[in-house]
Scaffold this motif. Structure first.
Motif, short mmCIF file in Angstrom:
data_model
loop_
_atom_site.label_atom_id
_atom_site.label_comp_id
_atom_site.label_asym_id
_atom_site.label_seq_id
_atom_site.Cartn_x
_atom_site.Cartn_y
_atom_site.Cartn_z
N ALA A 31 41.91 21.03 -61.88
CA ALA A 31 43.16 20.26 -61.60
C ALA A 31 44.34 20.60 -60.61
CB ALA A 31 44.06 20.16 -63.15
N ARG A 32 43.77 21.64 -59.98
CA ARG A 32 44.70 22.32 -58.81
C ARG A 32 44.30 22.20 -57.26
NH1 ARG A 32 48.53 25.71 -61.53
NH2 ARG A 32 48.88 26.85 -59.52
N THR A 33 45.35 21.86 -56.64
CA THR A 33 44.93 22.14 -55.17
C THR A 33 44.77 23.39 -54.99
OG1 THR A 33 46.59 20.20 -54.66
CG2 THR A 33 46.21 21.73 -52.81
N ASN A 74 33.99 22.42 -58.39
CA ASN A 74 34.72 22.74 -59.61
C ASN A 74 33.99 23.19 -60.69
OD1 ASN A 74 37.14 21.74 -58.25
ND2 ASN A 74 37.01 19.61 -58.93
N ALA A 75 32.77 22.96 -60.69
CA ALA A 75 31.70 23.52 -61.60
C ALA A 75 31.73 24.97 -61.66
CB ALA A 75 30.36 22.74 -61.68
N GLU A 89 41.74 35.50 -31.83
CA GLU A 89 43.06 35.19 -32.74
C GLU A 89 42.64 34.74 -34.35
OE1 GLU A 89 41.91 33.93 -29.97
OE2 GLU A 89 42.46 31.89 -29.57
N ASP A 90 41.79 34.70 -34.59
CA ASP A 90 41.26 34.32 -35.94
C ASP A 90 41.55 35.66 -37.06
OD1 ASP A 90 38.87 31.90 -35.34
OD2 ASP A 90 40.97 31.60 -35.97
N THR A 91 41.39 36.84 -36.42
CA THR A 91 41.67 38.12 -36.91
C THR A 91 42.81 38.14 -38.04
OG1 THR A 91 40.53 39.03 -35.30
CG2 THR A 91 41.81 40.57 -36.80
N ALA A 92 42.57 38.34 -39.06
CA ALA A 92 43.82 38.44 -40.07
C ALA A 92 43.31 38.57 -41.56
CB ALA A 92 44.58 36.89 -40.11
N VAL A 93 44.11 38.85 -42.58
CA VAL A 93 43.67 38.95 -43.79
C VAL A 93 43.83 37.33 -44.52
CG1 VAL A 93 44.16 39.56 -46.34
CG2 VAL A 93 44.46 41.19 -44.22
N TYR A 94 42.89 36.72 -44.96
CA TYR A 94 43.01 35.61 -45.36
C TYR A 94 43.06 35.53 -46.84
CZ TYR A 94 41.16 33.63 -41.03
OH TYR A 94 41.22 33.37 -39.57
N TYR A 95 43.84 34.69 -47.36
CA TYR A 95 44.27 34.47 -48.91
C TYR A 95 43.75 33.22 -49.40
CZ TYR A 95 47.12 38.66 -47.89
OH TYR A 95 47.76 39.87 -47.46
N CYS A 96 43.40 33.09 -50.42
CA CYS A 96 43.52 31.83 -51.20
C CYS A 96 44.39 31.61 -52.14
CB CYS A 96 42.38 31.42 -52.05
SG CYS A 96 41.58 32.28 -53.29
N ALA A 97 44.95 30.42 -52.53
CA ALA A 97 46.03 30.20 -53.34
C ALA A 97 45.94 28.86 -54.17
CB ALA A 97 47.41 30.00 -52.52
N SER A 98 46.73 28.73 -55.14
CA SER A 98 46.72 27.69 -56.09
C SER A 98 47.94 26.90 -56.41
CB SER A 98 45.76 28.13 -57.24
OG SER A 98 45.57 26.99 -58.11
N THR A 99 47.91 25.40 -56.41
CA THR A 99 49.30 24.78 -56.83
C THR A 99 48.94 23.55 -57.44
OG1 THR A 99 51.12 23.86 -55.74
CG2 THR A 99 49.17 23.76 -54.43
N PHE A 100 49.78 22.98 -58.36
CA PHE A 100 49.66 21.75 -58.65
C PHE A 100 50.10 20.69 -57.68
CE2 PHE A 100 47.92 21.82 -62.74
CZ PHE A 100 48.34 22.94 -63.52
#
Length: 125
Positions: A31-33, A74-75, A89-100
């Protein structure tokens, strides 16, 4: 307890590919973005990509368009970020996040209420 756990980061040469995964638990994932952000040393956290709960209408930062693909299963309560033709330049720490939330606000960190711990991506020349 909500958990977002990223994996798949590492060291790759410029032009190479990586696939990041983010496994979610403790929240109504379907249900979340879901979004991906990144933060390089000395820089602010920046938006990379986001995808709706249905898996449609992905949104990308200009830096990611044509090279990165966000998807979700989603499964499996998992969101992915396929990164091709990586650049230094893509070097970075990558984070996932969630929102409604959805719409243009998802390119900002503001609406996201849950975050993972991050996974390091290092691109060498």
């Amino acid at each position: 307890q909500v958990q977002l756990v990223e994996s798949g980061g590492g060291l790759v040469q410029a032009g190479g590919s990586l696939r990041l995964s983010c496994a979610a638990s403790g929240l109504p994932f379907s249900a979340r973005t879901m979004g991906w952000f990144r933060q390089a040393p000395g820089k602010e956290r920046e938006f990379v990509a986001a995808i709706t709960w249905r898996g449609s209408s992905p949104v990308y930062a200009d830096s990611a368009k044509g090279r990165f693909t966000i998807s979700r299963d989603n499964a499996k309560n998992t969101v992915y970020l396929q990164m091709n033709n990586l650049k230094r330049e893509d070097t970075a720490v990558y984070y996932c996040a969630s929102t409604f939330a959805w719409s243009t606000v998802v390119v900002s960190t503001t609406p996201y209420d849950y975050w993972g711990q991050g996974t390091q991506v290092t691109v060498s020349s």
